[in-house]
Scaffold this motif. Structure first.
Motif, PDB file in Angstrom:
ATOM      1  N   PHE A 109       0.829  -1.205   0.000  1.00 45.04           N
ATOM      2  CA  PHE A 109       0.000   0.000   0.000  1.00 45.04           C
ATOM      3  C   PHE A 109       0.868   1.262   0.000  1.00 45.04           C
ATOM      4  CE2 PHE A 109      -3.403  -2.560   2.473  1.00 45.04           C
ATOM      5  CZ  PHE A 109      -3.775  -3.205   1.316  1.00 45.04           C
ATOM      6  N   ASP A 110       1.949   1.240   0.783  1.00 45.17           N
ATOM      7  CA  ASP A 110       2.872   2.385   0.804  1.00 45.17           C
ATOM      8  C   ASP A 110       3.548   2.582  -0.549  1.00 45.17           C
ATOM      9  OD1 ASP A 110       2.409   3.189   3.404  1.00 45.17           O
ATOM     10  OD2 ASP A 110       4.115   2.104   4.245  1.00 45.17           O
ATOM     11  N   LEU A 111       3.931   1.484  -1.172  1.00 48.06           N
ATOM     12  CA  LEU A 111       4.650   1.572  -2.452  1.00 48.06           C
ATOM     13  C   LEU A 111       3.756   2.053  -3.584  1.00 48.06           C
ATOM     14  CD1 LEU A 111       6.731  -1.730  -2.283  1.00 48.06           C
ATOM     15  CD2 LEU A 111       7.545   0.608  -1.925  1.00 48.06           C
ATOM     16  N   THR A 112       2.477   1.668  -3.527  1.00 44.68           N
ATOM     17  CA  THR A 112       1.562   2.013  -4.616  1.00 44.68           C
ATOM     18  C   THR A 112       0.774   3.298  -4.351  1.00 44.68           C
ATOM     19  OG1 THR A 112      -0.201   0.648  -3.677  1.00 44.68           O
ATOM     20  CG2 THR A 112       1.283  -0.404  -5.273  1.00 44.68           C
ATOM     21  N   GLY A 113       0.832   3.802  -3.133  1.00 44.44           N
ATOM     22  CA  GLY A 113       0.022   4.971  -2.805  1.00 44.44           C
ATOM     23  C   GLY A 113      -1.455   4.639  -2.722  1.00 44.44           C
ATOM     24  N   PHE A 114      -1.763   3.398  -2.361  1.00 46.95           N
ATOM     25  CA  PHE A 114      -3.144   2.907  -2.283  1.00 46.95           C
ATOM     26  C   PHE A 114      -3.996   3.797  -1.383  1.00 46.95           C
ATOM     27  CE2 PHE A 114      -6.285  -0.196  -0.538  1.00 46.95           C
ATOM     28  CZ  PHE A 114      -6.915  -0.509  -1.733  1.00 46.95           C
ATOM     29  N   LEU A 115      -5.207   4.089  -1.816  1.00 47.98           N
ATOM     30  CA  LEU A 115      -6.156   4.933  -1.074  1.00 47.98           C
ATOM     31  C   LEU A 115      -5.538   6.283  -0.706  1.00 47.98           C
ATOM     32  CD1 LEU A 115      -7.969   2.349   1.218  1.00 47.98           C
ATOM     33  CD2 LEU A 115      -8.841   3.438  -0.851  1.00 47.98           C
ATOM     34  N   VAL A 116      -4.806   6.852  -1.629  1.00 47.25           N
ATOM     35  CA  VAL A 116      -4.228   8.195  -1.523  1.00 47.25           C
ATOM     36  C   VAL A 116      -3.180   8.301  -0.410  1.00 47.25           C
ATOM     37  CG1 VAL A 116      -4.822  10.651  -1.678  1.00 47.25           C
ATOM     38  CG2 VAL A 116      -6.553   8.973  -2.236  1.00 47.25           C
ATOM     39  N   LEU A 117      -2.497   7.197  -0.114  1.00 45.78           N
ATOM     40  CA  LEU A 117      -1.360   7.269   0.804  1.00 45.78           C
ATOM     41  C   LEU A 117      -0.198   7.929   0.079  1.00 45.78           C
ATOM     42  CD1 LEU A 117      -1.321   3.693   2.382  1.00 45.78           C
ATOM     43  CD2 LEU A 117      -1.806   5.823   3.563  1.00 45.78           C
ATOM     44  N   PRO A 118       0.693   8.594   0.819  1.00 39.43           N
ATOM     45  CA  PRO A 118       1.890   9.095   0.150  1.00 39.43           C
ATOM     46  C   PRO A 118       2.724   7.910  -0.354  1.00 39.43           C
ATOM     47  CG  PRO A 118       1.907   9.661   2.496  1.00 39.43           C
ATOM     48  CD  PRO A 118       0.636   8.940   2.217  1.00 39.43           C
ATOM     49  N   GLN A 119       3.104   7.951  -1.623  1.00 37.65           N
ATOM     50  CA  GLN A 119       3.834   6.832  -2.218  1.00 37.65           C
ATOM     51  C   GLN A 119       5.273   6.838  -1.737  1.00 37.65           C
ATOM     52  OE1 GLN A 119       3.252   6.655  -6.391  1.00 37.65           O
ATOM     53  NE2 GLN A 119       4.194   4.656  -6.611  1.00 37.65           N
ATOM     54  N   MET A 120       5.757   5.668  -1.347  1.00 32.28           N
ATOM     55  CA  MET A 120       7.125   5.523  -0.853  1.00 32.28           C
ATOM     56  C   MET A 120       7.929   4.697  -1.842  1.00 32.28           C
ATOM     57  SD  MET A 120       6.263   4.819   3.166  1.00 32.28           S
ATOM     58  CE  MET A 120       7.919   4.383   3.528  1.00 32.28           C
ATOM     59  N   ASN A 121       9.240   4.821  -1.763  1.00 31.01           N
ATOM     60  CA  ASN A 121      10.133   4.037  -2.605  1.00 31.01           C
ATOM     61  C   ASN A 121      10.504   2.745  -1.896  1.00 31.01           C
ATOM     62  OD1 ASN A 121      10.256   5.984  -4.657  1.00 31.01           O
ATOM     63  ND2 ASN A 121      11.775   7.140  -3.512  1.00 31.01           N
ATOM     64  N   LEU A 122      10.655   1.680  -2.679  1.00 28.73           N
ATOM     65  CA  LEU A 122      11.049   0.382  -2.146  1.00 28.73           C
ATOM     66  C   LEU A 122      12.547   0.382  -1.871  1.00 28.73           C
ATOM     67  CD1 LEU A 122      10.172  -2.549  -1.511  1.00 28.73           C
ATOM     68  CD2 LEU A 122      10.757  -3.110  -3.865  1.00 28.73           C
ATOM     69  N   LYS A 123      12.913  -0.075  -0.681  1.00 33.48           N
ATOM     70  CA  LYS A 123      14.317  -0.185  -0.315  1.00 33.48           C
ATOM     71  C   LYS A 123      14.626  -1.665  -0.110  1.00 33.48           C
ATOM     72  CE  LYS A 123      13.714   2.597   3.212  1.00 33.48           C
ATOM     73  NZ  LYS A 123      12.529   3.278   3.409  1.00 33.48           N
ATOM     74  N   TRP A 124      15.881  -2.029  -0.284  1.00 28.20           N
ATOM     75  CA  TRP A 124      16.274  -3.425  -0.127  1.00 28.20           C
ATOM     76  C   TRP A 124      16.005  -3.896   1.292  1.00 28.20           C
ATOM     77  CZ3 TRP A 124      19.930  -5.127   3.289  1.00 28.20           C
ATOM     78  CH2 TRP A 124      20.784  -4.159   3.835  1.00 28.20           C
ATOM     79  N   GLU A 125      16.046  -2.977   2.269  1.00 23.24           N
ATOM     80  CA  GLU A 125      15.774  -3.351   3.654  1.00 23.24           C
ATOM     81  C   GLU A 125      14.329  -3.820   3.835  1.00 23.24           C
ATOM     82  OE1 GLU A 125      17.054  -0.350   2.750  1.00 23.24           O
ATOM     83  OE2 GLU A 125      18.749   0.171   4.036  1.00 23.24           O
ATOM     84  N   ASP A 126      13.422  -3.229   3.057  1.00 22.99           N
ATOM     85  CA  ASP A 126      12.018  -3.632   3.129  1.00 22.99           C
ATOM     86  C   ASP A 126      11.849  -5.087   2.692  1.00 22.99           C
ATOM     87  OD1 ASP A 126      11.357  -0.980   3.833  1.00 22.99           O
ATOM     88  OD2 ASP A 126      11.089  -0.418   1.728  1.00 22.99           O
ATOM     89  N   ILE A 127      12.449  -5.415   1.563  1.00 27.86           N
ATOM     90  CA  ILE A 127      12.361  -6.780   1.039  1.00 27.86           C
ATOM     91  C   ILE A 127      13.045  -7.756   1.993  1.00 27.86           C
ATOM     92  CG2 ILE A 127      13.045  -8.295  -0.860  1.00 27.86           C
ATOM     93  CD1 ILE A 127      12.811  -5.784  -2.678  1.00 27.86           C
TER      94      ILE A 127
END
Length: 150
Positions: A109-127
């Motif tokens: 949801f953060d990565l896609t900006g789902f439901l008008v969330l601020p869109q975030m970039n994917l980091k290797w730490e997330d994966i």
């Protein structure tokens, strides 16, 4: 930031406790009655605490979108699914899997900006974090070998 972390820890412990309560409740009544009971008692408590803390201002819903009225339906599904998962898996495994699903979907949801969330970039730490959690659940679920038979 520290207060947020403390509140998140309290909420997490509360979810674990609530899930165990829901499982015991579900042993005495149907899953749908248990879901109704949990949501009803929670709604009454929330209403009373809201009135104590904010007074009649809690009834001001003038800025709320119509679609928000339907989001409570998600809660019904969450409670019902968790009670069923606990019957099948037990509390610890059900909560572990639910937490991984929650974190993974929140990341999406953060990565896609789902439901008008601020869109975030994917980091290797997330994966890496998601992969470590999944590995942890797999390790947790590994059957222990009975060494007394050898």
């Amino acid at each position: 930031m520290i207060l947020g972390g403390i509140l998140a820890l309290i909420a997490g412990a509360g979810v674990g406790l609530q899930n165990i309560f829901n499982r015991h409740l579900n042993e005495h009544v149907s899953s749908w009655m248990a879901t109704t009971f949990v949501l009803l008692t929670g709604s009454i408590a929330s209403l009373l605490i809201g009135l104590l803390v904010d007074g009649p201002a809690i009834f001001d819903v003038s800025g709320m979108k119509l679609s928000y009225w339907l989001f409570g339906l998600i809660g019904i599904g969450i409670i019902y699914c968790m009670m069923q998962a606990m019957k099948q898996l037990g509390p610890t495994k059900a909560v572990l899997i639910a937490v991984i699903a929650q974190l993974t979907s929140s990341l999406v949801f953060d990565l896609t900006g789902f439901l008008v969330l601020p869109q975030m970039n994917l980091k290797w730490e997330d994966i890496l974090g998601i992969m470590l959690m999944i590995a942890g659940v797999l390790i947790f679920n590994m059957k222990k070998k009975d060494i007394s038979k050898t």
